[in-house]
Design an enzyme around this catalytic site. Structure first.
Site, PDB file in Angstrom:
ATOM      1  N   SER A 231       0.841  -1.200   0.000  1.00 45.49           N
ATOM      2  CA  SER A 231       0.000   0.000   0.000  1.00 45.49           C
ATOM      3  C   SER A 231       0.872   1.244   0.000  1.00 45.49           C
ATOM      4  CB  SER A 231      -0.905   0.015   1.233  1.00 45.49           C
ATOM      5  OG  SER A 231      -1.706  -1.136   1.259  1.00 45.49           O
TER       6      SER A 231
ATOM      7  N   GLU B 169       0.516  -3.041  15.953  1.00 49.73           N
ATOM      8  CA  GLU B 169      -0.158  -3.065  14.675  1.00 49.73           C
ATOM      9  C   GLU B 169      -1.587  -3.529  14.774  1.00 49.73           C
ATOM     10  OE1 GLU B 169       3.052  -4.892  12.092  1.00 49.73           O
ATOM     11  OE2 GLU B 169       1.208  -5.052  10.920  1.00 49.73           O
TER      12      GLU B 169
HETATM   13  C1  LIG Z   1      -6.242  -3.604   2.161  1.00 46.63           C
HETATM   14  C2  LIG Z   1      -4.988  -4.388   2.294  1.00 46.63           C
HETATM   15  C3  LIG Z   1      -3.792  -3.738   2.468  1.00 46.63           C
HETATM   16  C4  LIG Z   1      -2.611  -4.462   2.555  1.00 46.63           C
HETATM   17  N1  LIG Z   1      -1.426  -3.788   2.673  1.00 46.63           N
HETATM   18  C5  LIG Z   1      -0.272  -4.500   2.710  1.00 46.63           C
HETATM   19  C6  LIG Z   1       0.986  -3.814   2.749  1.00 46.63           C
HETATM   20  O1  LIG Z   1       1.030  -2.583   2.746  1.00 46.63           O
HETATM   21  N2  LIG Z   1       2.113  -4.538   2.787  1.00 46.63           N
HETATM   22  C7  LIG Z   1       2.089  -5.907   2.804  1.00 46.63           C
HETATM   23  O2  LIG Z   1       3.147  -6.502   2.864  1.00 46.63           O
HETATM   24  N3  LIG Z   1       0.925  -6.583   2.748  1.00 46.63           N
HETATM   25  C8  LIG Z   1      -0.258  -5.910   2.700  1.00 46.63           C
HETATM   26  N4  LIG Z   1      -1.447  -6.587   2.613  1.00 46.63           N
HETATM   27  C9  LIG Z   1      -1.430  -8.046   2.500  1.00 46.63           C
HETATM   28  C10 LIG Z   1      -1.922  -8.768   3.726  1.00 46.63           C
HETATM   29  O3  LIG Z   1      -0.972  -8.765   4.738  1.00 46.63           O
HETATM   30  C11 LIG Z   1      -2.303 -10.177   3.273  1.00 46.63           C
HETATM   31  O4  LIG Z   1      -3.457 -10.064   2.478  1.00 46.63           O
HETATM   32  C12 LIG Z   1      -2.584 -11.136   4.410  1.00 46.63           C
HETATM   33  O5  LIG Z   1      -1.427 -11.420   5.133  1.00 46.63           O
HETATM   34  C13 LIG Z   1      -3.187 -12.460   3.868  1.00 46.63           C
HETATM   35  O6  LIG Z   1      -2.428 -13.001   2.844  1.00 46.63           O
HETATM   36  P1  LIG Z   1      -3.095 -13.403   1.449  1.00 46.63           P
HETATM   37  O7  LIG Z   1      -3.881 -12.257   0.982  1.00 46.63           O
HETATM   38  O8  LIG Z   1      -2.041 -13.937   0.587  1.00 46.63           O
HETATM   39  O9  LIG Z   1      -4.129 -14.566   1.801  1.00 46.63           O
HETATM   40  P2  LIG Z   1      -3.807 -16.093   2.105  1.00 46.63           P
HETATM   41  O10 LIG Z   1      -2.771 -16.208   3.158  1.00 46.63           O
HETATM   42  O11 LIG Z   1      -3.588 -16.827   0.842  1.00 46.63           O
HETATM   43  O12 LIG Z   1      -5.180 -16.532   2.753  1.00 46.63           O
HETATM   44  C14 LIG Z   1      -6.393 -16.735   1.988  1.00 46.63           C
HETATM   45  C15 LIG Z   1      -7.470 -17.229   2.957  1.00 46.63           C
HETATM   46  O13 LIG Z   1      -7.023 -18.449   3.576  1.00 46.63           O
HETATM   47  C16 LIG Z   1      -7.002 -18.325   4.976  1.00 46.63           C
HETATM   48  N5  LIG Z   1      -5.864 -19.046   5.549  1.00 46.63           N
HETATM   49  C17 LIG Z   1      -4.556 -18.961   5.192  1.00 46.63           C
HETATM   50  N6  LIG Z   1      -3.800 -19.725   5.985  1.00 46.63           N
HETATM   51  C18 LIG Z   1      -4.642 -20.305   6.882  1.00 46.63           C
HETATM   52  C19 LIG Z   1      -4.471 -21.173   7.979  1.00 46.63           C
HETATM   53  N7  LIG Z   1      -3.269 -21.606   8.370  1.00 46.63           N
HETATM   54  N8  LIG Z   1      -5.576 -21.534   8.664  1.00 46.63           N
HETATM   55  C20 LIG Z   1      -6.807 -21.087   8.307  1.00 46.63           C
HETATM   56  N9  LIG Z   1      -7.029 -20.274   7.288  1.00 46.63           N
HETATM   57  C21 LIG Z   1      -5.956 -19.875   6.589  1.00 46.63           C
HETATM   58  C22 LIG Z   1      -6.883 -16.831   5.229  1.00 46.63           C
HETATM   59  O14 LIG Z   1      -7.371 -16.489   6.504  1.00 46.63           O
HETATM   60  C23 LIG Z   1      -7.713 -16.264   4.103  1.00 46.63           C
HETATM   61  O15 LIG Z   1      -9.064 -16.309   4.475  1.00 46.63           O
HETATM   62  C24 LIG Z   1      -2.634  -5.880   2.499  1.00 46.63           C
HETATM   63  C25 LIG Z   1      -3.858  -6.519   2.346  1.00 46.63           C
HETATM   64  C26 LIG Z   1      -5.024  -5.807   2.232  1.00 46.63           C
HETATM   65  C27 LIG Z   1      -6.310  -6.549   2.021  1.00 46.63           C
END
Ligand SMILES: Cc1cc2nc3c(=O)[nH]c(=O)nc-3n(C[C@H](O)[C@H](O)[C@H](O)COP(=O)(O)OP(=O)(O)OC[C@H]3O[C@@H](n4cnc5c(N)ncnc54)[C@H](O)[C@@H]3O)c2cc1C
Lengths: 384, 341
Positions: free
Chosen positions: A167, A252
């Site tokens: 972001s 955080e």
């Molecule tokens: C608005 C927004 C701003 C963001 N800004 C930043 C930023 O500035 N910098 C940055 O680095 N990141 C940023 N992110 C990323 C954010 O940290 C990730 O989206 C988050 O860590 C989840 O990773 P993913 O999206 O790859 O989902 P995934 O990890 O692939 O997860 C997908 C789904 O599976 C579930 N899941 C995954 N693992 C498990 C488990 N072990 N048990 C149960 N359920 C599980 C999750 O809860 C989710 O529902 C941002 C995200 C959003 C939405």
């Protein structure tokens, strides 16, 4: 005696109340003079460097940074009060949000003297903005699996790979990057990670926009093609990246941005109810009550942090409940208003609700998903 | 910074010890019977009239007591005797005899009150009613009242009471006291509920780690972890809301609008937390948790019963909606005060 993670009630001192009064007066003046228009999810979406500098002029950025580094030597509770008031007002906080919330405190904890001298005064002045480089295309919740590689070279490190969901990277000066600095040891996945402060205009960096479903651009993917990072910009200690990243989680996760992202929607619903444009709905009172309770919990975590106590459990609870509730408020508004017409007095609410509903999916994902956080809470209860 | 709200750790420990001797239900019965043995112990320790003017204890200590009692499903009218009836007697300047056990209620003009907790089991019923010239209060011997026994869904005596108002020796009491009485009752039930929820969480965590299915403890299943985590979340939030209201009550500054706001927030949060905690605790426990034999219902049933007293959940939510709508366009500064009482 109690079994649940116990928040303790904190009653605000007269000084904190006076600070609230000051911030409210400032906000009133800003809104009256067109300084900003209250917005939903303002800490992510509303970027306004000039507003950040007006806050800095008041001493409301870098509040907890010591005076000798250009900050104001104030407490977490004082910062809590200021940010809570600004969030509730929907003020444009995105530009300085990351640098003020976590980079300042992290630099005080892990940064070198040189890094502090170089960066903290700019952070407190609203001149230096940061983004977070943690997630990667193949590493989301499983953050320890990051593959961006840092290789030691003469005088520094060379970074190769990419970060995603960054972001504000296109508007920031630096970002803090978690990278693998030693080969993966499957037995010790959390070892061999380090953090780097990377200038976003360094040679070899490419920033590509990713547009969100509401049409906004805050996300980016950032590519590193052998980007050189001088030794002086290794953040903290080599190999301590994981420890450093996780030590910041209480800050955080427990802050007021985790439950106030849709406060302007709730305030507008209350105003519409007062005007008679909406029928009184008990659900509105319910949401208000939850947010007031979250305010108390979040305040108690800020108090614990002020006193140097660890509060990972309470912080995770605030984030799970807070992000769900701010989403529920978007839902409540979305299920209350109909198509209507220009004369129904709900135009403002309708616009805010659209933004809120489309921002909502992100609330329970960013900063650690609610599923991951429930796991953290369950671990604290001894279930895993 | 003020010292954070905390009940004295020593007192908390004593309370926990005392209430862990609570008798619980008699085998095979859904009826709660007054635990007179426990009451005698509490009376010896001065816990039956904890907040009387003589002791100097506040709602903060009283909340610790109510929570400990609820955690152990103790069948004793501590809230009614001390925080409601005892307080009214003191307020009205009626003679207080600390050895007497009391409950309290609001009666209509004909002297009737419904669902009065513990009326069959106490010595005195403190009755409030609105007479043509203002509110009055009387400390009525139980035998002077006509009582039709009833029970709430938790099996606790909640009786219909009829008093001959003309015969009762009564004193005048300001209307503000009646409003405060309602808020005290509402908050007491919320405090008790958080105690029961806390124990529901403990029982659920324990059961999940002990019960084995598919060759492993239930706690190893993520779905179960999340059910229990949500009990913890709702309990923590409810406790935060209740503590804030208890603090308002203990500060005793007498601004009833402000107090009502804090109590309404607590009742709303606790009431909705009850839905999640009761449902999830039962889900984690499987069939055994639905039986009379298992302890779980001694905690879940009171929470559901208390939620209906001193205003329903819907009514509290609606009251909040009304308050914030009347506050105009700025519910934030209405809810988060920047002035100290
Ligand atoms: C608005 C927004 C701003 C963001 N800004 C930043 C930023 O500035 N910098 C940055 O680095 N990141 C940023 N992110 C990323 C954010 O940290 C990730 O989206 C988050 O860590 C989840 O990773 P993913 O999206 O790859 O989902 P995934 O990890 O692939 O997860 C997908 C789904 O599976 C579930 N899941 C995954 N693992 C498990 C488990 N072990 N048990 C149960 N359920 C599980 C999750 O809860 C989710 O529902 C941002 C995200 C959003 C939405």
């Amino acid at each position: 005696m109690s079994f649940a993670p116990a928040a303790h009630h904190v009653h605000e001192s007269a000084e904190l109340c006076a600070l609230r009064v000051d911030v409210r007066a400032f906000i009133r003046d800003e809104i009256a003079s067109g300084g900003f228009v209250p917005a939903v999810d303002c800490w992510l979406n509303s970027w306004d460097a000039a507003f950040s500098r007006r806050l800095a002029a008041r001493g409301w950025l870098g509040m907890t940074i010591p005076v000798e580094y250009g900050g104001h030597g104030r407490t977490f509770l004082e910062r809590f009060v200021v940010t809570e008031e600004l969030l509730a007002a929907g003020a444009p906080l995105a530009a300085h949000w990351i640098s003020d919330r976590q980079i300042g405190p992290s630099l005080m904890k892990f940064g070198s003297e040189e890094q502090r001298r170089k960066l903290l005064p700019g952070i407190a002045a609203g001149e230096v903005f940061f983004a977070i480089g943690m997630s990667e295309p193949d590493s989301g919740s499983d953050l320890a699996s990051v593959r961006t590689k840092a290789v030691k070279v003469d005088g520094g490190w060379q970074l190769t790979g990419s970060k995603i969901w960054t972001s504000g990277a296109h508007l920031s000066h630096y970002f803090i990057v978690l990278a693998r600095s030693a080969p993966l040891d499957p037995e010790h996945r959390h070892a061999g990670l380090s953090q780097y402060i990377v200038a976003l205009d360094a040679p070899g960096i490419e920033i590509r926009p990713i547009v969100s479903m509401n049409g906004h651009h805050h996300f980016n993917q950032v590519f590193f093609d052998g980007v050189f990072v001088p030794d002086a910009m290794l953040f903290g200690r080599e190999g301590d990246g994981w420890k450093q990243v996780t030590s910041e989680l209480s800050y955080e996760r427990s802050g007021p941005e985790r439950f106030l992202s849709t406060w302007p929607v709730l305030a507008e619903m209350a105003a519409a109810t007062a005007r008679g444009d909406l029928a009184p709905d008990p659900e509105l009172g319910r949401m208000f009550a939850r947010l007031m309770a979250l305010h108390q919990m979040s305040l108690s975590v800020a108090d614990a942090l002020t006193n140097g106590r660890a509060t990972d459990q309470e912080a995770a609870i605030v984030k799970v409940l807070g992000t769900a509730t701010e989403g529920d408020i978007a839902e409540l508004a979305g299920s209350t208003i109909g198509g209507g017409d220009a004369s129904d007095g709900l135009a403002r609410l309708r616009a805010m609700t659209a933004t809120a509903l489309l921002s909502r999916p992100g609330f329970t994902l960013r900063g650690g998903t609610n599923e991951i956080l429930r796991g953290v809470i369950a671990r604290g209860l001894g279930l895993r | 910074m003020d010292a954070p709200y905390r009940i004295d750790a020593q007192l908390e420990q004593t309370l926990e010890q005392v209430f862990s001797t609570a008798a619980g239900l008699q085998p095979g019965s859904t009826d709660l019977h007054f635990d007179r043995k426990l009451w005698a112990t509490l009376a010896d320790l001065g816990f039956t009239r904890l907040t009387s003017q003589a002791t100097g204890a506040t709602w903060i200590e009283a909340a610790g007591l109510l929570r400990a009692a609820a955690r152990h499903a103790a069948a004793v009218p501590v809230a009614e005797n001390d925080l409601l009836a005892g307080w009214l007697v003191e307020r009205a300047g009626l003679p207080d005899e600390p050895a007497l056990i009391r409950t309290a209620c609001i009666a209509d003009a004909s002297g009737s009150a419904t669902g009065v907790p513990w009326a069959t089991e106490v010595d005195r019923i403190v009755v409030l009613w609105e007479a043509p010239d203002g509110w009055r209060v009387a400390d009525v011997p139980r035998d002077d009242a006509t009582i039709s026994p009833g029970r709430d869904l938790a099996g606790r005596p909640t009786d219909d009471v009829r008093v001959d108002l003309a015969r009762a020796a009564s004193a005048a009491i300001p209307a503000a006291c009646v409003r405060e009485y309602d808020l005290r009752g509402a908050l007491a039930r919320a405090v008790q509920s958080t105690g029961a929820m806390d124990r529901m969480l403990a029982l659920s965590s324990q059961y999940a780690t002990e019960r084995v299915q598919f060759g492993r403890a239930l706690a190893k299943f993520q779905a179960i972890q999340h059910l229990v985590a949500d009990i913890a979340c709702e309990t923590a939030l409810a406790t935060a809301a209740v503590d804030a209201a208890v603090f308002q009550m203990a500060s005793g500054h007498g601004d009833l609008d402000w107090l009502e706001l804090a109590v309404a927030i607590a009742r709303s949060v606790v009431g909705h937390a009850a839905s999640v905690t009761v449902r999830n605790a039962h889900q984690v426990h499987g069939a055994i948790g639905t039986t009379l034999e298992h302890r779980l219902h001694e905690l879940t049933k009171p929470v559901l019963a208390w939620r209906t007293e001193f205003g329903s959940l819907r009514e509290w939510d609606a009251r909040l909606t009304d308050r914030i709508a009347r506050a105009g366009s700025d519910p934030w500064s209405f809810g988060v005060r920047a002035t100290r009482a």
